[in-house]
Design a protein around this motif. Structure first.
Motif, PDB file in Angstrom:
ATOM      1  N   PHE A  91       0.824  -1.210   0.000  1.00 52.82           N
ATOM      2  CA  PHE A  91       0.000   0.000   0.000  1.00 52.82           C
ATOM      3  C   PHE A  91       0.863   1.268   0.000  1.00 52.82           C
ATOM      4  N   ILE A  92       1.729   1.413   0.994  1.00 48.83           N
ATOM      5  CA  ILE A  92       2.542   2.628   1.083  1.00 48.83           C
ATOM      6  C   ILE A  92       3.639   2.615   0.031  1.00 48.83           C
ATOM      7  N   GLY A  93       4.299   1.477  -0.163  1.00 50.01           N
ATOM      8  CA  GLY A  93       5.407   1.401  -1.102  1.00 50.01           C
ATOM      9  C   GLY A  93       5.016   1.764  -2.521  1.00 50.01           C
ATOM     10  N   ALA A 114       6.346   4.964  -4.630  1.00 53.01           N
ATOM     11  CA  ALA A 114       7.030   4.815  -5.919  1.00 53.01           C
ATOM     12  C   ALA A 114       6.401   5.710  -6.981  1.00 53.01           C
ATOM     13  N   ASP A 115       5.072   5.786  -7.007  1.00 48.63           N
ATOM     14  CA  ASP A 115       4.388   6.686  -7.943  1.00 48.63           C
ATOM     15  C   ASP A 115       4.859   8.127  -7.781  1.00 48.63           C
ATOM     16  N   ALA A 116       4.913   8.575  -6.530  1.00 46.54           N
ATOM     17  CA  ALA A 116       5.305   9.958  -6.259  1.00 46.54           C
ATOM     18  C   ALA A 116       6.757  10.221  -6.639  1.00 46.54           C
ATOM     19  N   LEU A 117       7.632   9.261  -6.390  1.00 41.79           N
ATOM     20  CA  LEU A 117       9.037   9.427  -6.750  1.00 41.79           C
ATOM     21  C   LEU A 117       9.215   9.495  -8.261  1.00 41.79           C
ATOM     22  N   LEU A 118       8.482   8.684  -8.993  1.00 37.87           N
ATOM     23  CA  LEU A 118       8.540   8.736 -10.456  1.00 37.87           C
ATOM     24  C   LEU A 118       8.060  10.093 -10.964  1.00 37.87           C
ATOM     25  N   ASP A 119       6.982  10.598 -10.380  1.00 44.60           N
ATOM     26  CA  ASP A 119       6.479  11.917 -10.758  1.00 44.60           C
ATOM     27  C   ASP A 119       7.509  13.004 -10.468  1.00 44.60           C
ATOM     28  N   GLU A 165      -1.107  10.312   1.184  1.00 46.28           N
ATOM     29  CA  GLU A 165      -0.350  11.400   0.565  1.00 46.28           C
ATOM     30  C   GLU A 165       0.615  12.043   1.564  1.00 46.28           C
ATOM     31  N   ASP A 166       0.193  12.134   2.806  1.00 48.66           N
ATOM     32  CA  ASP A 166       1.049  12.755   3.817  1.00 48.66           C
ATOM     33  C   ASP A 166       2.170  11.824   4.259  1.00 48.66           C
ATOM     34  N   ALA A 167       1.931  10.523   4.274  1.00 43.23           N
ATOM     35  CA  ALA A 167       3.010   9.578   4.555  1.00 43.23           C
ATOM     36  C   ALA A 167       4.069   9.629   3.462  1.00 43.23           C
ATOM     37  N   VAL A 168       3.635   9.737   2.213  1.00 40.81           N
ATOM     38  CA  VAL A 168       4.564   9.853   1.084  1.00 40.81           C
ATOM     39  C   VAL A 168       5.374  11.140   1.203  1.00 40.81           C
ATOM     40  N   ASN A 198       7.347  11.449  14.179  1.00 41.87           N
ATOM     41  CA  ASN A 198       5.942  11.062  14.058  1.00 41.87           C
ATOM     42  C   ASN A 198       5.401  11.519  12.716  1.00 41.87           C
ATOM     43  N   VAL A 199       4.615  10.654  12.075  1.00 47.36           N
ATOM     44  CA  VAL A 199       3.923  11.011  10.831  1.00 47.36           C
ATOM     45  C   VAL A 199       2.440  10.801  11.067  1.00 47.36           C
ATOM     46  N   GLY A 200       1.755  11.884  11.355  1.00 48.79           N
ATOM     47  CA  GLY A 200       0.328  11.848  11.632  1.00 48.79           C
ATOM     48  C   GLY A 200      -0.292  13.163  11.236  1.00 48.79           C
ATOM     49  N   THR A 201      -1.481  13.444  11.802  1.00 52.04           N
ATOM     50  CA  THR A 201      -2.151  14.709  11.518  1.00 52.04           C
ATOM     51  C   THR A 201      -2.186  15.613  12.740  1.00 52.04           C
TER      52      THR A 201
END
Length: 309
Positions: free
Chosen positions: A12-14, A18-23, A219-222, A239-242
């Motif tokens: 899920f996260i990976g 990867a999509d975001a890194l390619l972009d 999106e925020d984890a990415v 921490n990665v949260g809201t």
């Protein structure tokens, strides 16, 4: 053009990372053994000219050495990431998460990788009544999964002191969004509930439903991963949260509103190893990573549900 290695890329996260890194213009190498990753998550990635996939296990030092050569950044997402499954099978969880992380870091430093970002978890905090959770709090892991994530991040942060490599550990708080697996006994709560309620079935809540979670959109984890890799901070956990929290009862209410349903949950006994409240203090990530959540809970649900329907 930098080169990134994403472990657990069919997850899920990976896959979203990867999509975001390619972009962003990266060359991306992805690895996965499909123990929990899904081939369908790679469909769009296979079409990218600067993406390559390697079906392999992160515990295989020889193949890890091969794919790490020439890499600038490693994003280590591969893990056995279920608390209940870790209680049923602590050996596999410990092997995948601990041996796997040690292998990733060792091969990365031998390959002169610049930065390794590892996925940790809010589970390392345990059920302490203090919240929001701050990185300076003592860790109290209460399951084999949480303990393996504690080891994952400590090993990574130690590497920044021992070797010429930058590291960061990201303590994820209940990441959700498209591509998260809704199936099986160990599925995360949001995709599982969406799938059940779309079929007209009542979701099962373990406990009274007043337990709370800092649900954080993918999106925020990415964003946090990329900022950790490209920034200057090293040897630190974030921490990665809201910075907010939603009870599981409120989650069901929100899903009923989004889906136009009126389904009451079924309540069952609490599960061992589940923490009562999960609520992030994100001030450290804001200061050192310039991290700022961009998608609130309601918006995230609205962008997640169409994937499952």
């Amino acid at each position: 053009m930098p080169t990134a290695l994403v472990t657990g890329v069919a997850g899920f996260i990976g896959s979203n990372l990867a999509d975001a890194l390619l972009d962003r213009g990266y060359n991306v190498r992805g690895i996965d053994n499909f123990a929990t990753g899904r081939e369908q998550n790679l469909k769009g990635l296979h079409d990218a000219a600067n993406f390559s996939f390697h079906e392999m296990d992160v515990r295989d030092a020889d193949t890890m050495a091969d794919v790490s050569t020439g890499v600038d950044y490693v994003f280590h997402q591969a893990a056995d990431s279920s608390v209940p499954r870790s209680i049923d099978d602590p050996v596999t969880t410990s092997d995948v998460n601990c041996t796997g992380t040690a292998t990733v870091i060792d091969t990365a430093r031998k390959a002169d990788v610049d930065t390794v970002v590892v996925a940790s978890s809010a589970a390392v905090y345990g059920s302490t009544e203090q919240f929001p959770k701050v990185e300076s709090m003592p860790e109290q892991p209460e399951s084999p999964y949480a303990l393996s994530k504690y080891y994952t991040e400590k090993l990574a942060l130690q590497a920044s002191d021992l070797y010429d490599i930058d590291t960061a550990a990201l303590r994820y708080f209940n990441i959700f969004g498209p591509r998260q697996d809704p199936n099986g006994d160990y599925a995360a709560v949001i995709p599982k509930f969406i799938s059940l309620m779309l079929d007209g079935e009542r979701p099962v809540i373990y406990g009274d439903g007043e337990q709370s979670r800092d649900f954080t959109f993918i999106e925020d984890a990415v964003q946090a991963n990329i900022r950790a890799a490209e920034g200057d901070a090293t040897g630190e956990a974030f921490n990665v949260g809201t910075g907010g929290r939603i009870t599981v009862n409120e989650l069901v209410d929100a899903l009923n509103d989004h889906l136009g349903t009126d389904l009451d949950p079924v309540y069952d006994d609490p599960r061992p190893g589940d923490v009562r409240h999960s609520h992030a203090d994100i001030s450290k990530a804001r200061e050192h990573l310039d991290y700022e959540p961009t998608v609130d809970f309601a918006t995230g649900l609205g962008r997640t549900i169409p994937y499952y329907s």
